[in-house]
Write a protein that holds these residues in place. Structure first.
Motif, PDB file in Angstrom:
ATOM      1  N   ALA A  19       6.635   6.791   6.281  1.00  0.00           N
ATOM      2  CA  ALA A  19       7.406   6.928   5.048  1.00  0.00           C
ATOM      3  C   ALA A  19       8.886   7.071   5.348  1.00  0.00           C
ATOM      4  O   ALA A  19       9.724   6.590   4.586  1.00  0.00           O
ATOM      5  CB  ALA A  19       6.906   8.126   4.252  1.00  0.00           C
TER       6      ALA A  19
ATOM      7  N   ALA B 164       1.440   9.008   8.540  1.00  0.00           N
ATOM      8  CA  ALA B 164       1.863   8.463   7.251  1.00  0.00           C
ATOM      9  C   ALA B 164       3.291   8.898   6.926  1.00  0.00           C
ATOM     10  O   ALA B 164       4.105   8.095   6.440  1.00  0.00           O
ATOM     11  CB  ALA B 164       0.912   8.914   6.153  1.00  0.00           C
TER      12      ALA B 164
ATOM     13  N   MET C  74       0.852  -1.194   0.000  1.00  0.00           N
ATOM     14  CA  MET C  74       0.000   0.000   0.000  1.00  0.00           C
ATOM     15  C   MET C  74       0.883   1.238   0.000  1.00  0.00           C
ATOM     16  O   MET C  74       1.643   1.462   0.922  1.00  0.00           O
ATOM     17  CB  MET C  74      -0.844  -0.032   1.272  1.00  0.00           C
ATOM     18  N   SER C  75       0.784   2.023  -1.042  1.00  0.00           N
ATOM     19  CA  SER C  75       1.659   3.184  -1.149  1.00  0.00           C
ATOM     20  C   SER C  75       1.256   4.259  -0.150  1.00  0.00           C
ATOM     21  O   SER C  75       0.079   4.432   0.163  1.00  0.00           O
ATOM     22  CB  SER C  75       1.586   3.728  -2.566  1.00  0.00           C
ATOM     23  N   ILE C  76       2.284   4.967   0.344  1.00  0.00           N
ATOM     24  CA  ILE C  76       2.022   6.006   1.331  1.00  0.00           C
ATOM     25  C   ILE C  76       1.161   7.119   0.734  1.00  0.00           C
ATOM     26  O   ILE C  76       0.381   7.758   1.422  1.00  0.00           O
ATOM     27  CB  ILE C  76       3.359   6.588   1.829  1.00  0.00           C
ATOM     28  N   GLU C  77       1.267   7.312  -0.574  1.00  0.00           N
ATOM     29  CA  GLU C  77       0.500   8.368  -1.238  1.00  0.00           C
ATOM     30  C   GLU C  77      -0.996   8.260  -0.966  1.00  0.00           C
ATOM     31  O   GLU C  77      -1.680   9.261  -0.802  1.00  0.00           O
ATOM     32  CB  GLU C  77       0.743   8.280  -2.741  1.00  0.00           C
ATOM     33  N   TRP C  78      -1.482   7.031  -0.915  1.00  0.00           N
ATOM     34  CA  TRP C  78      -2.926   6.837  -0.721  1.00  0.00           C
ATOM     35  C   TRP C  78      -3.380   7.421   0.607  1.00  0.00           C
ATOM     36  O   TRP C  78      -4.453   8.019   0.707  1.00  0.00           O
ATOM     37  CB  TRP C  78      -3.261   5.354  -0.786  1.00  0.00           C
ATOM     38  N   TYR C  79      -2.554   7.237   1.627  1.00  0.00           N
ATOM     39  CA  TYR C  79      -2.920   7.781   2.944  1.00  0.00           C
ATOM     40  C   TYR C  79      -2.985   9.305   2.894  1.00  0.00           C
ATOM     41  O   TYR C  79      -3.872   9.921   3.487  1.00  0.00           O
ATOM     42  CB  TYR C  79      -1.911   7.329   3.992  1.00  0.00           C
ATOM     43  N   LEU C  80      -2.036   9.896   2.158  1.00  0.00           N
ATOM     44  CA  LEU C  80      -2.026  11.362   2.082  1.00  0.00           C
ATOM     45  C   LEU C  80      -3.224  11.874   1.297  1.00  0.00           C
ATOM     46  O   LEU C  80      -3.829  12.887   1.656  1.00  0.00           O
ATOM     47  CB  LEU C  80      -0.717  11.835   1.456  1.00  0.00           C
ATOM     48  N   VAL C  81      -3.593  11.157   0.236  1.00  0.00           N
ATOM     49  CA  VAL C  81      -4.775  11.556  -0.539  1.00  0.00           C
ATOM     50  C   VAL C  81      -6.018  11.487   0.345  1.00  0.00           C
ATOM     51  O   VAL C  81      -6.845  12.409   0.362  1.00  0.00           O
ATOM     52  CB  VAL C  81      -4.908  10.641  -1.773  1.00  0.00           C
TER      53      VAL C  81
END
Lengths: 206, 99
Positions: free
Chosen positions: B51, B47, B1-8
């Motif tokens: 990272a 998040a 699960m990419s960290i980007e998803w949490y930030l979005v």
């Protein structure tokens, strides 16, 4: 498995957030926020923040939300007689602002050149995010912020008591509150000033 | 699960809270929307901590929780005081904090 759990928890968090801003009984707003917070705790677990997740459930979804429920019950859950319509276009303007903010945040996040955001995250040593590790960091590296946070909590507790205390029906009519001292400035409030008597007798009924 | 998803997701929750503050007029619900925004910030902090593999961000999230608890205590105290004075519980009517 992590993907499935993420999407379940994210759906719960978004649904809870929508329930919070939905225009219904404030009691349901509070319950929606509890669901939202528990979903967020699941996300924290996925990010290996065990202690933060536990604190989220125990302190936030437990204690703070109970405080909200008490105040909603006291003030009256359905005490929202404000059915006056907004000024025309104001509501649309608010939604437009939120959407613009969202687009700006997304473009800032996705347009960034940070390499670390693409992957699963950097490697971490044993004990990352456990109570032992966080407690040690709090009492060594972050001792000053820790103590300042406790001081802030003390100030907030005293402030809440001063703000919400009952002004009417005091036993001693001459009793004054901190608010009177601040309002009257340097004047001698205990010297039989008429203002203090009015204040102690309760606010003028409007 | 990419960290980007949490930030979005965090950005989405933050703007939901901001929109809620603008749309609702009950101060209780506005406090709830503030909680939404603070928690979206917390999610981003945790998040980023993941990272970088560094748990300082989690400490920051805990401090944010403390600040949120203080804000709740003072805000709810204000609402109780407003209710005791029989003022309308509506942020459009309450234009001044002076007693």
């Amino acid at each position: 498995v992590a993907e499935v759990l993420f999407f379940i928890a994210a759906t719960g968090a978004i649904g809870g957030a929508y329930g919070v801003i939905k225009d219904w009984n404030p009691f349901y707003n509070v319950l929606a926020l509890v669901g939202h917070l528990i979903s967020l705790a699941a996300l924290f677990l996925l990010l290996r923040a065990e202690f933060v997740a536990a604190a989220q459930v125990v302190v936030y979804a437990g204690a703070v939300m109970v405080l909200y429920v008490f105040v909603v019950a006291y003030v009256g859950g359905s005490a929202e007689p404000m059915r006056r319509p907004f000024a025309p276009g104001l509501r649309g303007l608010a939604v437009l602002f939120a959407v613009v903010l969202l687009i700006e945040l997304w473009s800032a996040l996705l347009g960034t050149g940070l390499k670390a955001l693409d992957g699963e995250g950097a490697g971490f040593e044993e004990g990352f995010g456990t109570p032992e590790a966080l407690g040690e960091a709090l009492l060594t590296k972050f001792l000053l912020p820790f103590e300042l946070a406790s001081l802030l909590l003390l100030v907030a507790a005293v402030g809440a008591v001063v703000l919400a205390r009952r002004r009417t029906g005091l036993e001693d009519q001459r009793e004054i509150s901190v608010g009177d001292l601040m309002r009257t400035g340097s004047r001698d409030v205990t010297g039989g000033e008429a203002g203090t008597m009015i204040e102690a007798g309760g606010p003028p009924q409007r | 699960m990419s960290i980007e998803w949490y930030l979005v997701l965090s950005a989405l929750l933050f703007s939901t809270g901001a929109g809620g503050i603008l749309v609702r007029r009950n101060p209780l619900v506005i406090l709830l929307c503030l909680e939404l925004m603070l928690n979206a910030g917390n999610l981003a902090l945790v998040a980023f901590a993941r990272a970088h593999g560094n748990q300082d961000g989690q400490i920051f999230a805990l401090v944010v929780m403390v600040v949120a608890a203080c804000e709740v205590a003072v805000g709810l105290g204000l609402i109780v005081a407003i209710y005791r004075r029989k003022l309308p519980i509506d942020v459009d009517e309450l234009r001044e904090l002076q007693g």
